[in-house]
Design a protein around this motif. Structure first.
Motif, short mmCIF file in Angstrom:
data_model
loop_
_atom_site.label_atom_id
_atom_site.label_comp_id
_atom_site.label_asym_id
_atom_site.label_seq_id
_atom_site.Cartn_x
_atom_site.Cartn_y
_atom_site.Cartn_z
N LYS A 21 45.37 41.92 28.77
CA LYS A 21 46.61 42.66 28.45
C LYS A 21 47.31 43.18 29.69
O LYS A 21 48.53 43.04 29.83
N VAL A 22 46.56 43.77 30.63
CA VAL A 22 47.24 44.30 31.82
C VAL A 22 47.75 43.18 32.72
O VAL A 22 48.77 43.33 33.38
N LEU A 23 47.06 42.04 32.72
CA LEU A 23 47.56 40.88 33.47
C LEU A 23 48.86 40.38 32.85
O LEU A 23 49.81 40.01 33.55
N ALA A 24 48.92 40.38 31.52
CA ALA A 24 50.12 39.93 30.83
C ALA A 24 51.29 40.88 31.06
O ALA A 24 52.45 40.46 31.12
N ILE A 25 51.00 42.16 31.22
CA ILE A 25 52.04 43.16 31.45
C ILE A 25 52.62 43.04 32.86
O ILE A 25 53.80 43.32 33.08
N GLY A 26 51.79 42.64 33.83
CA GLY A 26 52.31 42.52 35.19
C GLY A 26 51.31 42.72 36.30
O GLY A 26 51.66 42.59 37.48
N ALA A 27 50.06 43.04 35.96
CA ALA A 27 49.04 43.19 37.00
C ALA A 27 48.60 41.83 37.53
O ALA A 27 48.67 40.82 36.81
N SER A 28 48.15 41.81 38.78
CA SER A 28 47.62 40.58 39.37
C SER A 28 46.10 40.53 39.29
O SER A 28 45.50 39.46 39.36
N PHE A 29 45.47 41.68 39.18
CA PHE A 29 44.02 41.75 39.10
C PHE A 29 43.61 43.09 38.49
O PHE A 29 44.43 44.01 38.37
N ALA A 30 42.35 43.17 38.11
CA ALA A 30 41.80 44.39 37.51
C ALA A 30 40.71 44.95 38.40
O ALA A 30 39.90 44.20 38.95
N VAL A 31 40.70 46.27 38.55
CA VAL A 31 39.66 46.96 39.31
C VAL A 31 38.71 47.62 38.31
O VAL A 31 39.15 48.39 37.45
N CYS A 32 37.42 47.31 38.43
CA CYS A 32 36.43 47.83 37.48
C CYS A 32 35.37 48.64 38.22
O CYS A 32 34.86 48.21 39.26
N GLY A 33 35.04 49.80 37.68
CA GLY A 33 33.99 50.63 38.25
C GLY A 33 32.76 50.66 37.36
O GLY A 33 31.72 50.12 37.69
N ARG A 34 32.91 51.26 36.19
CA ARG A 34 31.78 51.41 35.26
C ARG A 34 31.16 50.07 34.91
O ARG A 34 29.96 49.96 34.75
N ARG A 35 31.98 49.03 34.77
CA ARG A 35 31.48 47.71 34.37
C ARG A 35 30.44 47.18 35.35
O ARG A 35 29.52 46.45 34.96
N PHE A 36 30.59 47.53 36.64
CA PHE A 36 29.67 47.02 37.66
C PHE A 36 28.65 48.06 38.13
O PHE A 36 27.74 47.74 38.88
N ALA A 37 28.80 49.31 37.68
CA ALA A 37 27.92 50.38 38.16
C ALA A 37 26.47 50.19 37.78
O ALA A 37 25.56 50.64 38.49
N GLY A 38 26.22 49.53 36.66
CA GLY A 38 24.85 49.35 36.20
C GLY A 38 24.18 48.09 36.69
O GLY A 38 23.07 47.76 36.24
N THR A 39 24.79 47.39 37.62
CA THR A 39 24.24 46.11 38.07
C THR A 39 23.21 46.30 39.18
O THR A 39 23.12 47.35 39.80
N GLU A 40 22.50 45.24 39.45
CA GLU A 40 21.49 45.24 40.49
C GLU A 40 22.09 45.53 41.87
O GLU A 40 21.48 46.19 42.71
N GLU A 41 23.31 45.06 42.10
CA GLU A 41 23.91 45.15 43.43
C GLU A 41 24.59 46.49 43.72
O GLU A 41 24.98 46.75 44.86
N SER A 42 24.80 47.33 42.73
CA SER A 42 25.45 48.62 42.98
C SER A 42 24.50 49.53 43.76
O SER A 42 23.28 49.42 43.64
N PRO A 43 25.04 50.45 44.59
CA PRO A 43 24.18 51.36 45.36
C PRO A 43 23.36 52.25 44.43
O PRO A 43 23.76 52.55 43.31
N GLY A 44 22.22 52.69 44.90
CA GLY A 44 21.38 53.60 44.13
C GLY A 44 20.22 52.92 43.46
O GLY A 44 20.18 51.69 43.29
N ASP A 45 19.25 53.73 43.08
CA ASP A 45 18.02 53.23 42.48
C ASP A 45 18.15 53.11 40.96
O ASP A 45 18.96 53.79 40.32
N VAL A 46 17.34 52.24 40.40
CA VAL A 46 17.23 52.15 38.95
C VAL A 46 16.36 53.30 38.45
O VAL A 46 15.28 53.54 38.98
#
Length: 465
Positions: A347-372
């Motif tokens: 939806k935001v790409l259709a409105i006029g954005a070129s890309f999306a910035v995601c925080g929470r979506r990647f925060a739980g991944t193996e590569e994010s800083p911090g320990d499990v």
């Protein structure tokens, strides 16, 4: 209006999803193969995340809650992670080092590889390779590397060994790394089998820049407001950062405009200021020479600026308003905050954005800083996720990035504009990137858009009741 408030009509389509291109731009001169960027947050993006994002076509923004030198080191790790498969400055160890010292260094530096080139201490001539298999069969950690390394390694000549030649040699000799040496025998580079195979097969959309390295952005503060901005920018540019992201909660300021002008006058690097949510700020920043604009004030899941300050604008509305300005200048716009589902990104790409910035979506991944973190009662695995305006981020006495982002310098009178939480551990970022990219491609297919520019033309919105 938020992305949830609108939906898109489907249309008759004459192509298949695999024909759709997700290519876009992050800034005037920096491209992306998928419209996904990991946020400049200290629980989301450092070198490991930025490498993972670039490996699958996106890009990461290294957060600035780090000292200038540490942030520059993180950028350097990304830039040297892969250069079309060629690592120009491979990590070497001396032949008289002990296995224990190498283990310790690997843990301290968080190296994700297992093979090290072994060189003489005097002139640096290559004498062997210390492989993961050598380490596995080593009986004592106290022995020197030269006693257990693989001697007389297969090598190539730097400047004369092509990718195809490197692949053929590694396949013939059944080896995973191919050191490149000078005529004097000193190390000049390294091919890895995984990277060479990736290049030749083109099976994954690695996001390489014009310099042949992974692309990466880094967050900076304001000139004349943040005391280390000049040093930080100089160090980052020296490490070949691709984009400088002026990282402020509100970038619609004279200080942000002057920072853009200063950087563009001195350094040959793209500058993307943010965040903003209305036309006048966008116009001022573009007139100053900005190469892109980041939009989104208050929509993030760990942001409470709207409750604290009463300011901000729903993301879909903000993107629409700012895109009216950026499109006239042919400058990309990023949508930042609260984008969880791939449908939201469509939806935001259709409105006029070129890309999306995601925080929470990647925060739980193996590569994010911090320990499990493992819950002792439920056994569930989680990771910490916090807004850069949270008290935890701003109370970091060693690094002032968060306080400067929100223009708060008095440690005794901090006003939280975000909060901390825990998110489920979800494994490698690759899974999230593939899920989001797949959903975006599916949404574009049903709308009848074969690329992002055509998505804006084909999109037919209606308001959810």
């Amino acid at each position: 209006m938020k992305p949830d408030d609108i939906t898109l009509n489907t249309k008759f389509v004459e192509f298949v999803p695999k024909q759709i291109s997700l290519a876009t731009r992050f800034s005037r001169n920096v491209t992306l193969k998928v419209p996904l960027v990991s946020a400049a947050m200290d629980t989301v993006t450092e070198a490991r995340m930025a490498i993972a994002m670039a490996r699958w076509g996106g890009m990461g923004i290294i957060h600035r809650n780090l000292t200038p030198h540490k942030q520059a080191e993180e950028v350097d790790r990304v830039k040297n992670a892969c250069k079309f498969g060629l690592i120009e400055q491979p990590i070497c160890v001396f032949e008289d080092e002990t296995v224990e010292s190498i283990d310790r260094r690997r843990e301290e530096k968080q190296y994700h590889f297992h093979s090290f080139l072994v060189i003489e201490r005097l002139i640096g001539r290559l004498v062997g390779v210390f492989t993961g298999q050598d380490r596995r069969f080593c009986k004592s950690l106290a022995v020197q590397v030269r006693e257990v390394m693989t001697r007389n390694p297969v090598t190539g000549i730097f400047g004369d060994t092509t990718v195809v030649q490197a692949f053929e040699k590694m396949r013939e000799k059944k080896i995973k790394v191919l050191p490149l040496i000078s005529t004097l025998g000193t190390v000049r580079g390294l091919w890895t089998l995984a990277d060479v195979e990736r290049m030749l097969a083109q099976s994954v959309p690695d996001n390489f820049g014009s310099d042949g390295r992974y692309q990466v952005a880094a967050a900076i503060g304001l000139l004349g407001v943040d005391k280390d901005t000049e040093e930080r920018v100089a160090l980052l540019v020296d490490k070949h950062v691709d984009v400088l992201k002026i990282d402020m909660a509100h970038a619609g300021t004279a200080a942000a405009v002057e920072t853009v002008k200063w950087i563009k006058c001195i350094y040959p690097v793209d500058v993307v200021p943010g965040n903003v949510s209305e036309e006048s700020a966008t116009r001022h920043l573009l007139e100053a020479g900005a190469d892109g604009i980041m939009v989104g004030q208050s929509p993030g899941s760990v942001c409470k600026s709207k409750q604290v300050k009463g300011t901000g604008l729903a993301l879909a509305t903000a993107v629409y308003k700012c895109a009216q300005i950026t499109e006239k200048c042919d400058v990309p716009l990023g949508a930042d905050g609260g984008l969880w589902h791939p449908g939201d990104i469509v939806k935001v790409l259709a409105i006029g954005a070129s890309f999306a910035v995601c925080g929470r979506r990647f925060a739980g991944t193996e590569e994010s800083p911090g320990d499990v973190i493992e819950d002792e009662e439920t056994g569930l695995r989680k990771k910490l996720y916090r807004g850069m305006g949270s008290l935890g981020a701003m109370r970091d006495r060693m690094n002032m990035g968060s306080r400067e982002r929100y223009l708060q310098n008095d440690m005794e009178e901090l006003v939280a504009e975000g909060f901390e939480t825990e998110v489920p551990y979800v494994g490698p970022a690759e899974k999230i990137t593939k899920t989001l990219a797949g959903g975006i491609r599916k949404g574009m297919f049903e709308i009848g858009a074969y690329d992002i520019p055509s998505l804006r033309i084909e999109a037919d919105f209606y308001e959810e009741q």
